[in-house]
Each structure stands twice: as structure tokens, then as C-alpha cells.
Design a protein around this motif. Structure first.
Motif, PDB file in Angstrom:
ATOM      1  N   GLU A 289      -6.208   8.910 -13.602  1.00 41.72           N
ATOM      2  CA  GLU A 289      -6.369   7.519 -14.032  1.00 41.72           C
ATOM      3  C   GLU A 289      -5.045   6.924 -14.497  1.00 41.72           C
ATOM      4  OE1 GLU A 289      -9.515   4.813 -16.634  1.00 41.72           O
ATOM      5  OE2 GLU A 289      -9.624   6.998 -16.677  1.00 41.72           O
ATOM      6  N   ALA A 290      -4.237   7.697 -15.199  1.00 37.28           N
ATOM      7  CA  ALA A 290      -2.927   7.227 -15.644  1.00 37.28           C
ATOM      8  C   ALA A 290      -2.003   6.978 -14.458  1.00 37.28           C
ATOM      9  CB  ALA A 290      -2.302   8.238 -16.605  1.00 37.28           C
ATOM     10  N   ALA A 291      -2.061   7.853 -13.450  1.00 30.38           N
ATOM     11  CA  ALA A 291      -1.218   7.678 -12.260  1.00 30.38           C
ATOM     12  C   ALA A 291      -1.598   6.414 -11.506  1.00 30.38           C
ATOM     13  CB  ALA A 291      -1.346   8.899 -11.351  1.00 30.38           C
ATOM     14  N   ILE A 292      -2.904   6.139 -11.400  1.00 35.05           N
ATOM     15  CA  ILE A 292      -3.367   4.925 -10.728  1.00 35.05           C
ATOM     16  C   ILE A 292      -2.880   3.686 -11.475  1.00 35.05           C
ATOM     17  CG2 ILE A 292      -5.396   3.551 -10.123  1.00 35.05           C
ATOM     18  CD1 ILE A 292      -6.879   6.218  -9.678  1.00 35.05           C
ATOM     19  N   ALA A 293      -3.046   3.688 -12.789  1.00 35.02           N
ATOM     20  CA  ALA A 293      -2.631   2.535 -13.585  1.00 35.02           C
ATOM     21  C   ALA A 293      -1.127   2.292 -13.457  1.00 35.02           C
ATOM     22  CB  ALA A 293      -3.009   2.743 -15.044  1.00 35.02           C
ATOM     23  N   ALA A 294      -0.329   3.346 -13.462  1.00 35.25           N
ATOM     24  CA  ALA A 294       1.117   3.204 -13.335  1.00 35.25           C
ATOM     25  C   ALA A 294       1.500   2.664 -11.959  1.00 35.25           C
ATOM     26  CB  ALA A 294       1.796   4.549 -13.585  1.00 35.25           C
ATOM     27  N   ALA A 295       0.840   3.159 -10.914  1.00 30.85           N
ATOM     28  CA  ALA A 295       1.144   2.688  -9.563  1.00 30.85           C
ATOM     29  C   ALA A 295       0.793   1.213  -9.403  1.00 30.85           C
ATOM     30  CB  ALA A 295       0.395   3.531  -8.536  1.00 30.85           C
ATOM     31  N   ALA A 296      -0.371   0.810  -9.919  1.00 30.57           N
ATOM     32  CA  ALA A 296      -0.780  -0.588  -9.834  1.00 30.57           C
ATOM     33  C   ALA A 296       0.164  -1.482 -10.624  1.00 30.57           C
ATOM     34  CB  ALA A 296      -2.208  -0.739 -10.339  1.00 30.57           C
ATOM     35  N   ALA A 297       0.582  -1.029 -11.796  1.00 28.18           N
ATOM     36  CA  ALA A 297       1.496  -1.814 -12.613  1.00 28.18           C
ATOM     37  C   ALA A 297       2.846  -1.984 -11.923  1.00 28.18           C
ATOM     38  CB  ALA A 297       1.679  -1.151 -13.974  1.00 28.18           C
ATOM     39  N   PHE A 298       3.317  -0.927 -11.252  1.00 29.74           N
ATOM     40  CA  PHE A 298       4.603  -1.029 -10.559  1.00 29.74           C
ATOM     41  C   PHE A 298       4.529  -2.022  -9.411  1.00 29.74           C
ATOM     42  CE2 PHE A 298       7.591   0.208  -7.236  1.00 29.74           C
ATOM     43  CZ  PHE A 298       8.788   0.162  -7.941  1.00 29.74           C
ATOM     44  N   VAL A 299       3.456  -1.992  -8.631  1.00 26.05           N
ATOM     45  CA  VAL A 299       3.315  -2.939  -7.528  1.00 26.05           C
ATOM     46  C   VAL A 299       3.298  -4.371  -8.060  1.00 26.05           C
ATOM     47  CG1 VAL A 299       1.773  -3.767  -5.705  1.00 26.05           C
ATOM     48  CG2 VAL A 299       2.156  -1.316  -5.981  1.00 26.05           C
ATOM     49  N   ALA A 300       2.540  -4.624  -9.126  1.00 27.64           N
ATOM     50  CA  ALA A 300       2.489  -5.967  -9.700  1.00 27.64           C
ATOM     51  C   ALA A 300       3.868  -6.412 -10.189  1.00 27.64           C
ATOM     52  CB  ALA A 300       1.476  -6.014 -10.840  1.00 27.64           C
ATOM     53  N   ALA A 301       4.589  -5.504 -10.847  1.00 31.35           N
ATOM     54  CA  ALA A 301       5.924  -5.839 -11.338  1.00 31.35           C
ATOM     55  C   ALA A 301       6.884  -6.123 -10.190  1.00 31.35           C
ATOM     56  CB  ALA A 301       6.453  -4.709 -12.209  1.00 31.35           C
ATOM     57  N   ALA A 302       6.781  -5.328  -9.116  1.00 31.87           N
ATOM     58  CA  ALA A 302       7.648  -5.542  -7.955  1.00 31.87           C
ATOM     59  C   ALA A 302       7.371  -6.888  -7.297  1.00 31.87           C
ATOM     60  CB  ALA A 302       7.442  -4.405  -6.944  1.00 31.87           C
ATOM     61  N   ILE A 303       6.110  -7.277  -7.232  1.00 28.83           N
ATOM     62  CA  ILE A 303       5.769  -8.577  -6.652  1.00 28.83           C
ATOM     63  C   ILE A 303       6.320  -9.708  -7.516  1.00 28.83           C
ATOM     64  CG2 ILE A 303       3.851 -10.148  -6.148  1.00 28.83           C
ATOM     65  CD1 ILE A 303       2.241  -7.699  -5.248  1.00 28.83           C
ATOM     66  N   ARG A 304       6.164  -9.595  -8.841  1.00 24.50           N
ATOM     67  CA  ARG A 304       6.685 -10.641  -9.719  1.00 24.50           C
ATOM     68  C   ARG A 304       8.188 -10.788  -9.574  1.00 24.50           C
ATOM     69  NH1 ARG A 304       2.849  -8.465 -13.413  1.00 24.50           N
ATOM     70  NH2 ARG A 304       4.501  -7.230 -14.388  1.00 24.50           N
ATOM     71  N   LEU A 305       8.911  -9.680  -9.495  1.00 21.15           N
ATOM     72  CA  LEU A 305      10.360  -9.744  -9.320  1.00 21.15           C
ATOM     73  C   LEU A 305      10.725 -10.379  -7.982  1.00 21.15           C
ATOM     74  CD1 LEU A 305      11.340  -6.235 -10.722  1.00 21.15           C
ATOM     75  CD2 LEU A 305      11.960  -8.443 -11.706  1.00 21.15           C
ATOM     76  N   THR A 306       9.954 -10.061  -6.951  1.00 21.40           N
ATOM     77  CA  THR A 306      10.220 -10.624  -5.626  1.00 21.40           C
ATOM     78  C   THR A 306      10.006 -12.136  -5.615  1.00 21.40           C
ATOM     79  OG1 THR A 306       9.578  -8.539  -4.570  1.00 21.40           O
ATOM     80  CG2 THR A 306       9.571 -10.502  -3.183  1.00 21.40           C
TER      81      THR A 306
ATOM     82  N   GLY B  41       0.824  -1.209   0.000  1.00 22.94           N
ATOM     83  CA  GLY B  41       0.000   0.000   0.000  1.00 22.94           C
ATOM     84  C   GLY B  41       0.855   1.255   0.000  1.00 22.94           C
ATOM     85  N   ASP B  42       1.941   1.256   0.782  1.00 18.21           N
ATOM     86  CA  ASP B  42       2.857   2.401   0.805  1.00 18.21           C
ATOM     87  C   ASP B  42       3.503   2.595  -0.566  1.00 18.21           C
ATOM     88  OD1 ASP B  42       2.423   2.734   3.581  1.00 18.21           O
ATOM     89  OD2 ASP B  42       3.942   1.222   4.021  1.00 18.21           O
ATOM     90  N   ILE B  43       3.868   1.480  -1.192  1.00 19.37           N
ATOM     91  CA  ILE B  43       4.509   1.553  -2.505  1.00 19.37           C
ATOM     92  C   ILE B  43       3.530   2.106  -3.534  1.00 19.37           C
ATOM     93  CG2 ILE B  43       5.483   0.143  -4.361  1.00 19.37           C
ATOM     94  CD1 ILE B  43       6.596  -1.706  -2.120  1.00 19.37           C
ATOM     95  N   PHE B  44       2.308   1.595  -3.511  1.00 22.27           N
ATOM     96  CA  PHE B  44       1.290   2.067  -4.457  1.00 22.27           C
ATOM     97  C   PHE B  44       1.081   3.572  -4.321  1.00 22.27           C
ATOM     98  CE2 PHE B  44      -3.026   3.343  -5.377  1.00 22.27           C
ATOM     99  CZ  PHE B  44      -3.253   2.811  -6.632  1.00 22.27           C
ATOM    100  N   THR B  45       0.837   4.044  -3.098  1.00 23.65           N
ATOM    101  CA  THR B  45       0.528   5.467  -2.926  1.00 23.65           C
ATOM    102  C   THR B  45       1.735   6.332  -3.246  1.00 23.65           C
ATOM    103  OG1 THR B  45      -1.116   4.905  -1.243  1.00 23.65           O
ATOM    104  CG2 THR B  45      -0.396   7.186  -1.331  1.00 23.65           C
ATOM    105  N   SER B  46       2.937   5.842  -2.956  1.00 20.96           N
ATOM    106  CA  SER B  46       4.137   6.636  -3.257  1.00 20.96           C
ATOM    107  C   SER B  46       4.309   6.825  -4.757  1.00 20.96           C
ATOM    108  CB  SER B  46       5.365   5.949  -2.652  1.00 20.96           C
ATOM    109  OG  SER B  46       5.271   5.907  -1.245  1.00 20.96           O
ATOM    110  N   VAL B  47       4.110   5.757  -5.536  1.00 19.48           N
ATOM    111  CA  VAL B  47       4.210   5.896  -6.990  1.00 19.48           C
ATOM    112  C   VAL B  47       3.086   6.801  -7.505  1.00 19.48           C
ATOM    113  CG1 VAL B  47       4.175   4.682  -9.199  1.00 19.48           C
ATOM    114  CG2 VAL B  47       5.372   3.674  -7.250  1.00 19.48           C
ATOM    115  N   LEU B  48       1.893   6.635  -6.944  1.00 14.75           N
ATOM    116  CA  LEU B  48       0.776   7.501  -7.316  1.00 14.75           C
ATOM    117  C   LEU B  48       1.124   8.966  -7.083  1.00 14.75           C
ATOM    118  CD1 LEU B  48      -2.444   7.665  -7.940  1.00 14.75           C
ATOM    119  CD2 LEU B  48      -2.593   7.985  -5.461  1.00 14.75           C
ATOM    120  N   VAL B  49       1.653   9.280  -5.901  1.00 16.40           N
ATOM    121  CA  VAL B  49       2.034  10.661  -5.584  1.00 16.40           C
ATOM    122  C   VAL B  49       3.080  11.160  -6.572  1.00 16.40           C
ATOM    123  CG1 VAL B  49       3.252  12.081  -3.891  1.00 16.40           C
ATOM    124  CG2 VAL B  49       1.408  10.573  -3.153  1.00 16.40           C
TER     125      VAL B  49
END
Length: 278
Positions: A233-250, A215-223
Motif C-alpha cells: 500500500e505504501a509503494a502504491i501511494a508513493a508511485a501515485a504521488a510521484f506521477v501526480a508531482a511529475a504531471i504538475r511539474l510538466t 503507466g510506465d512511470i507508475f509501475t517503475s516507481v512501484l517496483v
């Protein structure tokens, strides 16, 4: 950006996530720690917790003397109910006409309050939420803020009603993460923008694993994306995509779940413009 969050010595949450993400995105972070913990709370027992409430007035007074000018004020985990009035004072002192005020109302998840939270925190957090431009509760926190009992299933009409009700208390934009959906391979982020009376949804890839700090990661990218000039809407999509990518890498690595996502592996993605969205 003024970042008012806790700092955990171990883990990838709160300031340990906020500072590197916003820094990589070209934003100077001025950190105001609300508490210092030896580790993040999810997955660890016996952690130390130092409440920094007495230090916050000193931060505020010093930064006032320095006449700092913030493009954004971004608050997250607060160490006590008493801190909420101090954060409200901070917003009153430093808010300018063009300052973006973002409140991540950290209270609970999966229908329950976090260990360090209580009903007093919920009541006070409602007052702080009223001062935000953007508020980013998860689904559990949305229900807590509008004083509704937790239920896993809710109609779209219910969710829109709750978001509108929360917005009427003050925030222009209400953004809700982890909204339940019937699609097993998706989760959703819902947003309501009171300025144009518009609701919209962003579908996100659902990965069947849970990491603290997302949640912290999502909101930070959003900000970061909002400060870079993205539409909501673009900021939300980018934040969600980053969280998903970070989870996959982890998941490809060997880190323990309780340490959160391996943020260090994902940070280079923030240099890519744009981040691929689902």
C-alpha cells in the motif's frame, strides 16, 4: 532488475522511463529491448517500428551463460505475440525463490486496444499474466484480461470479482490503475493481495490532462519501492504521488503533451524519503 520493454528514441515512456527511475532508486537495470521505435506511438504518426523478436533468444542465452541473478523481472510493452512465449521462457530460466516478477500487460486504454495490439496479443498476455507475482493493468486492460466487455461504470462488487478472477489465474497481487470513480477530483488504484485475501484502494489526485508513459512511470516507481522494502500500500501511494508531482511539474513547463511528462524535472523527487502522498 531485468527490464523487458521497448525503447522509443523520442518520448518519456518504456525503457526511457524505466531505466532512469530504477537507477535513481539504486537498482541496476539490465535492459532487454523488445522493439525500437523512433518515437512513442501516442501523438506521433509515421514512426518507425523495429520488432526485435529475433534478438531475444540471443539475449537469454548470453545472460544464462553469464549466470545473471535478478532480484526482479519486469516486463512491459511487447512487440509481438511471439515475444510472450520468449518472456515466459526468460522467467522460467531466471526466476529464483525470491525473484519478484512484475508484468505490466500493455494492451490498451480508454476502452480500446493500442495501435500495435490485436486479439492474439490479448490471448497470449493472459498466459504471461499467470506467471507474474504482481500484475499492473489499467482498468481497460483488466477487462481485456478477464474477457469482459468494456464499460465505464462498474460496481465495486464487479471490480473485486474481476480482480479475484484474474488473481486466480496466477498472480498473487493484482493492481488496477485508472479505476473509474464518482469523485471528479480523484482517481483510484485498486489492489487485491491473494496472499491475505485483502482488497484495498488508494485514492489519487486526478489532474485533468493525459500524458503518454505515465503507466510506465507508475509501475517503475512501484517496483523500485517494493524492492526497497516498502509494503504494497505504501509503494502504491508513493508511485501515485510521484506521477501526480511529475504531471504538475510538466504543466509548469512548455513541453509538448505527446512527449510525455518531463521526467527529468521530477527525478530529484525520488531522492526524497518519503515522497509526500495525497
Amino acid at each position: 532488475a531485468a527490464a523487458i520493454h521497448d525503447l522509443s528514441g523520442l518520448g518519456h515512456s518504456s525503457l526511457a522511463a524505466v531505466m532512469p527511475i530504477l537507477s535513481v532508486m539504486g537498482i541496476q537495470v539490465c535492459a532487454m529491448p523488445t522493439a525500437i521505435l523512433s518515437s512513442q506511438t501516442d501523438g506521433y504518426e509515421g514512426y518507425s517500428f523495429v520488432d526485435l523478436t529475433p534478438t531475444l533468444p540471443q539475449f537469454i542465452k548470453h545472460w544464462e551463460r553469464l549466470q545473471l541473478d535478478f532480484q526482479c523481472i519486469y516486463s512491459g510493452f511487447l512487440g509481438s505475440a511471439a515475444q510472450i512465449s520468449l518472456v515466459s521462457d526468460f522467467i522460467a530460466a531466471f526466476r529464483r525463490s525470491d525473484t519478484l516478477v512484475v508484468v505490466d500487460p500493455v494492451l490498451g486504454d480508454d476502452g480500446a486496444l493500442y495501435d500495435t495490439m490485436d486479439e492474439a496479443m490479448v490471448r497470449e498476455m493472459r498466459q504471461l499474466a499467470a506467471k507474474a507475482d504482481v500484475i499492473t493493468p489499467n482498468y481497460t486492460e483488466l477487462l481485456l484480461l478477464v474477457d469482459e466487455p468494456y464499460r465505464l461504470e462498474a460496481s465495486a462488487e464487479d471490480i473485486r470479482h474481476w480482480m479475484r478472477k484474474l488473481s486466480e489465474q496466477g498472480p498473487q497481487i493484482v493492481l488496477v490503475t485508472s479505476v473509474p470513480t464518482q469523485q471528479k477530483n480523484q482517481t483510484q488504484v485498486w489492489a487485491f493481495d491473494r496472499r491475505c485475501a485483502e482488497f484495498f484502494q488508494v485514492a489519487c489526485e486526478y489532474i485533468p490532462v493525459s500524458y503518454p508513459g505515465t503507466g510506465d512511470i507508475f509501475t517503475s516507481v512501484l517496483v523500485g519501492r517494493l524492492l526497497q522494502g516498502d509494503a504494497l500500500e505504501a509503494a502504491i501511494a508513493a508511485a501515485a504521488a510521484f506521477v501526480a508531482a511529475a504531471i504538475r511539474l510538466t504543466l509548469q513547463g512548455e513541453g509538448a503533451r505527446r512527449e510525455g511528462v518531463q521526467l527529468e524535472l521530477a527525478l530529484p523527487l525520488l531522492f526524497q524519503q518519503p515522497i509526500n502522498t495525497p
